[in-house]
Design a protein around this motif. Structure first.
Motif, PDB file in Angstrom:
ATOM      1  N   GLU A 177       0.809  -1.201   0.107  1.00 42.74           N
ATOM      2  CA  GLU A 177      -0.152   0.059   0.068  1.00 42.74           C
ATOM      3  C   GLU A 177       0.888   1.311  -0.098  1.00 42.74           C
ATOM      4  O   GLU A 177       0.543   2.181  -0.583  1.00 42.74           O
ATOM      5  N   MET A 231     -11.169  -4.323   3.985  1.00 34.36           N
ATOM      6  CA  MET A 231     -10.996  -2.947   3.747  1.00 34.36           C
ATOM      7  C   MET A 231     -11.801  -2.346   2.652  1.00 34.36           C
ATOM      8  O   MET A 231     -12.066  -2.875   1.596  1.00 34.36           O
ATOM      9  N   THR A 233     -12.842   1.537   0.674  1.00 36.82           N
ATOM     10  CA  THR A 233     -12.243   2.797   0.371  1.00 36.82           C
ATOM     11  C   THR A 233     -13.509   3.747  -0.480  1.00 36.82           C
ATOM     12  O   THR A 233     -14.453   2.936  -0.888  1.00 36.82           O
ATOM     13  N   ARG A 246      -9.575   4.819   4.738  1.00 37.03           N
ATOM     14  CA  ARG A 246      -9.838   3.419   4.788  1.00 37.03           C
ATOM     15  C   ARG A 246     -10.662   2.779   5.954  1.00 37.03           C
ATOM     16  O   ARG A 246     -10.497   3.178   6.904  1.00 37.03           O
TER      17      ARG A 246
END
Length: 266
Positions: A177, A231, A233, A246
């Motif tokens: 990431e 996760m 977004t 996030r």
């Protein structure tokens, strides 16, 4: 510092290579000729503001770094970085609150690009209250960093019973990431967190049978919890803050964990 490295031609080429794109592939995605792209990367042609944004979109450059590309090409930044407390961010804050509350009775947290906890629901507060993530520290930090708490030997890591499997995967995720963000400070921050964790196990062979998710197994003074995370977004962010937020939602991996968070007894 070599300022030539921060010119638009160099930055554009760096992003293309970081995304493992050939000039031909990027040119086709951005709907321009390969020759034009080549001239942009050598500095023979100067990009318009629209061209910078088109290439950034084709390479999925994060909004913070799109501003850097615009600045390198001689243009003003396009994207603002707002605080969640600002009035125009109220719909975002309300949406995050609704998501966190909807996920109850299971834990969910909102983190920024450096994994600082920005928001959390009551179940997440309960889960983290069960563990002492400050043991061994000389002072308590105001900001709770989820990555640091997970990696530090004195923190959450002490309660992770499958840490030899889970932590290498978490480290790979952190690095991936950070590198995808392209931001030097974020990459340095993540590498500092990893170094502070001390020696970590190498990647183990995949367990059999291979699960669709990697569970996080916790033993908190006899309380055994099995979780996995998802996760999320924002799909179309137009603000740097929104782009970098996030939501990490924890889900129970067995009935005992589900019953614990639901408040029922086995």
């Amino acid at each position: 510092m070599d300022t030539s490295l921060s010119t638009f031609p160099n930055l554009c080429k760096q992003w293309r290579q970081r995304r493992h794109l050939s000039q031909l592939h990027l040119a086709e995605t951005a709907a321009i000729s390969q020759r034009h792209l080549s001239w942009l990367e050598t500095g023979r042609s100067q990009p318009s503001r629209e061209m910078v944004l088109r290439l950034a979109d084709a390479m999925e450059v994060p909004l913070r770094e799109r501003n850097t590309l615009l600045n390198a090409a001689g243009f003003a930044p396009q994207y603002l970085e707002s605080r969640l407390e600002e009035p125009h961010m109220a719909p975002v804050g309300e949406a995050l609150t609704a998501i966190l509350e909807h996920h109850m009775p299971f834990p969910a947290v909102v983190v920024n690009r450096k994994w600082d906890r920005m928001m959390a629901n009551a179940a997440a507060d309960l889960m983290f209250s069960l563990v002492d993530t400050n043991s061994g520290q000389t002072e308590t930090k105001e900001t709770f960093n989820l990555a640091e708490a997970t990696l530090a030997p004195h923190g959450l890591r002490r309660y992770i019973t499958n840490w030899e499997t889970a932590l290498p995967m978490f480290v790979n995720r952190l690095r991936s990431e950070a590198l995808a963000s392209g931001e030097t400070s974020t990459i340095a921050h993540v590498e500092a967190l990893i170094r502070s964790a001390g020696e970590l196990p190498d990647n183990p062979p995949a367990p059999e049978p291979l699960l669709p998710v990697m569970p996080l197994e916790l033993d908190i003074d006899g309380l055994q919890l099995s979780l996995f995370t998802v996760m999320s977004t924002f799909g179309t962010p137009q603000d740097i803050t929104t782009d970098e937020l996030r939501i990490e939602a924890f889900y129970p991996a067995n009935d005992a964990t589900r019953s614990f968070f639901a408040g029922t007894k086995e």
